[in-house]
Design an enzyme around this catalytic site. Structure first.
Site, mmCIF file in Angstrom:
data_model
loop_
_atom_site.group_PDB
_atom_site.id
_atom_site.type_symbol
_atom_site.label_atom_id
_atom_site.label_comp_id
_atom_site.label_asym_id
_atom_site.label_seq_id
_atom_site.Cartn_x
_atom_site.Cartn_y
_atom_site.Cartn_z
ATOM 1 N N CYS A 164 -46.487 -66.314 59.701
ATOM 2 C CA CYS A 164 -47.052 -65.714 58.579
ATOM 3 C C CYS A 164 -46.427 -64.402 58.325
ATOM 4 O O CYS A 164 -46.778 -63.797 57.041
ATOM 5 C CB CYS A 164 -48.653 -65.883 58.402
ATOM 6 N N HIS A 305 -52.746 -58.402 54.020
ATOM 7 C CA HIS A 305 -52.709 -59.723 54.799
ATOM 8 C C HIS A 305 -53.539 -60.592 54.126
ATOM 9 O O HIS A 305 -53.664 -61.608 53.795
ATOM 10 C CB HIS A 305 -52.477 -59.631 56.283
ATOM 11 N N GLU A 316 -57.673 -55.982 60.238
ATOM 12 C CA GLU A 316 -56.819 -55.355 59.436
ATOM 13 C C GLU A 316 -57.542 -54.196 58.763
ATOM 14 O O GLU A 316 -56.695 -53.099 58.657
ATOM 15 C CB GLU A 316 -56.359 -56.376 58.324
ATOM 16 N N LYS A 337 -54.088 -63.221 48.166
ATOM 17 C CA LYS A 337 -54.156 -64.495 48.670
ATOM 18 C C LYS A 337 -55.622 -64.975 48.173
ATOM 19 O O LYS A 337 -55.788 -66.358 48.393
ATOM 20 C CB LYS A 337 -54.103 -64.624 49.993
ATOM 21 N N HIS A 342 -52.861 -68.967 51.072
ATOM 22 C CA HIS A 342 -52.143 -68.410 52.113
ATOM 23 C C HIS A 342 -50.873 -69.145 52.179
ATOM 24 O O HIS A 342 -50.902 -70.288 52.589
ATOM 25 C CB HIS A 342 -52.932 -68.317 53.325
ATOM 26 N N PHE A 401 -48.990 -65.843 63.770
ATOM 27 C CA PHE A 401 -49.438 -66.409 65.150
ATOM 28 C C PHE A 401 -48.367 -65.829 66.025
ATOM 29 O O PHE A 401 -46.994 -65.787 65.582
ATOM 30 C CB PHE A 401 -49.494 -67.842 64.819
#
Length: 414
Positions: A164, A305, A316, A337, A342, A401
């Site tokens: 991502c 994010h 975050e 998002k 996402h 990831f």
């Protein structure tokens, strides 16, 4: 003194339609793009909602025969690339040399639809029914290749795959190539079309997706809210025209903003969970600010994010506080998002387009569905309603990831 690099074109394929304007108008209005899944029967899955590009027609951008031979994620990339070139007013052979024109488009997953369909053909009908186009179509670099072939880009061409964080890293790596002076223009970004049965089943098995809102899709993606319960998958593409400032000025281009800083790090912690102390993202943000020569008091807005997962949003927030200190309370932070879902490998590029529009128009999009404050998420998330504000510096952050972190800093051109 290193080359100044600017954004002169934006191309977006999103659940709100084709092009940056319907996308941007939807974000400013706080519009939700999440609905029940229609691309396949999701009734047996725990999560049955997504942000689909329902009205997308590849035939508007590609030869029909070529479209049939390629994956949906490539369709999105070609469309967004052509929209970005049109927005920038660039034409190879007229105001752009093909040898100094590069393409750097990534995908976190690649041709997932191709993989699933061809696997079924192999299992159900035998090896002779596997398409000769299977291998090229599933490759995550193929969108870069197809776009270059279509547009005649003979410069640097490769792909980034960092889950991502892909879109952010693609733009950042393009920035570095342009700063070397070997290219004049690079199309950079990400494309993703992973709303498929197997992909959904895999993410559901990880317990990563929102499962509490199948009957209320509009409220499912709720970054930083205390009732967040997982991410909602989206699809689409974001492609940015990055151009050397001198080249852009010489041809009289409209300039959105400057791309002034880039940072990339790894948590080196866990394959899926972010570092619980936010150290990897903190280092990434610090490097981005240093690269741009901007202090913590100089940033106005962060497009976070903000995936709407319990861990990501908390960690975050902690990373932002760690880097910005007392200046964190002056920041506007939002997660788009909440509206787009996402988009995985396309997210960073689409959100870079958001930052460019924020700087251009002086409007900060909201985090919708922010209803119940979480004491561990205590920043100004621009809740529910867009805000007018003069934004000189914006930052976009993305995590993937594998522990991948990426951040970009955008500045109003002065």
């Amino acid at each position: 003194m290193r080359e100044r690099i600017v954004i002169t074109g934006l191309g977006v394929i999103s659940p709100f339609g084709d092009g940056v304007e319907p996308f941007w108008d939807a974000l400013k209005a706080g519009k939700n793009g999440i609905t029940k899944v229609s691309l396949f029967d999701a009734s047996e899955l725990n999560c049955q909602i997504a942000a689909e590009c329902r009205d997308f027609d590849a035939a508007k951008y590609m030869d029909v025969k070529e479209a049939r031979r390629s994956d949906r994620y490539t369709h999105f990339a070609v469309a967004a690339a052509k929209l970005a070139m049109k927005d920038a007013g660039l034409v190879v052979g007229e105001n752009l040399q093909s040898e100094r024109f590069g393409v750097l488009i990534g995908s976190g997953v690649g041709g997932m639809d191709t993989i699933e369909k061809q696997s079924r053909a192999f299992i159900e009908r035998g090896p002779r029914r596997v398409s000769p186009f299977m291998i090229p179509n599933l490759l995550a670099n193929m969108s870069s290749g197809v776009v270059a072939i279509d547009l005649g880009a003979k410069g640097v061409n490769f792909s980034v795959v960092s889950a991502c964080a892909t879109g952010t890293h693609a733009i950042g790596e393009a920035l570095l190539h342009l700063q070397s002076g070997k290219e004049d223009v690079i199309l950079a970004g990400g494309s993703e079309a992973a709303i498929t049965p197997l992909s959904f089943a895999g993410f559901c098995a990880m317990k990563a997706m929102a499962t509490n809102f199948n009957d209320d899709p509009a409220h499912a993606s709720r970054p930083f809210d205390a009732d967040r319960c997982g991410f909602v998958m989206g699809e689409g593409a974001g492609i940015i025209v990055l151009e050397r400032y001198e080249h852009a000025v010489k041809r009289g281009a409209r300039i959105y903003c400057e791309v002034a800083g880039y940072g990339a790090t790894c948590d080196a912690y866990h394959i899926t969970s972010p570092d619980i102390e936010g150290r990897g993202l903190s280092l990434c943000l610090s490097r981005t600010l240093e690269d741009a020569g901007v202090g913590t008091d100089g940033v106005d807005y962060i497009n976070a994010h903000g995936t709407s997962t319990p861990y990501n949003d908390k960690f975050e927030t902690a990373a932002i506080r760690k880097v910005f200190g007392a200046d964190a309370d002056k920041l506007m932070v939002s997660s788009t998002k909440s509206m787009t879902g996402h988009m995985l490998g396309a997210a960073g590029a689409v959100e870079a387009a958001v930052c460019a529009k924020v700087i251009q128009e002086g409007i900060v999009p909201p985090t919708i569905n922010y209803e119940h404050p979480d004491p561990e998420c205590d920043l100004d998330y621009v809740p529910n309603v867009a805000r007018q504000a003069d934004v000189n510096v914006a930052v976009s952050t993305n995590l993937g990831f594998g522990g991948h972190n990426g951040a970009l800093l955008f500045k109003k051109l002065k």
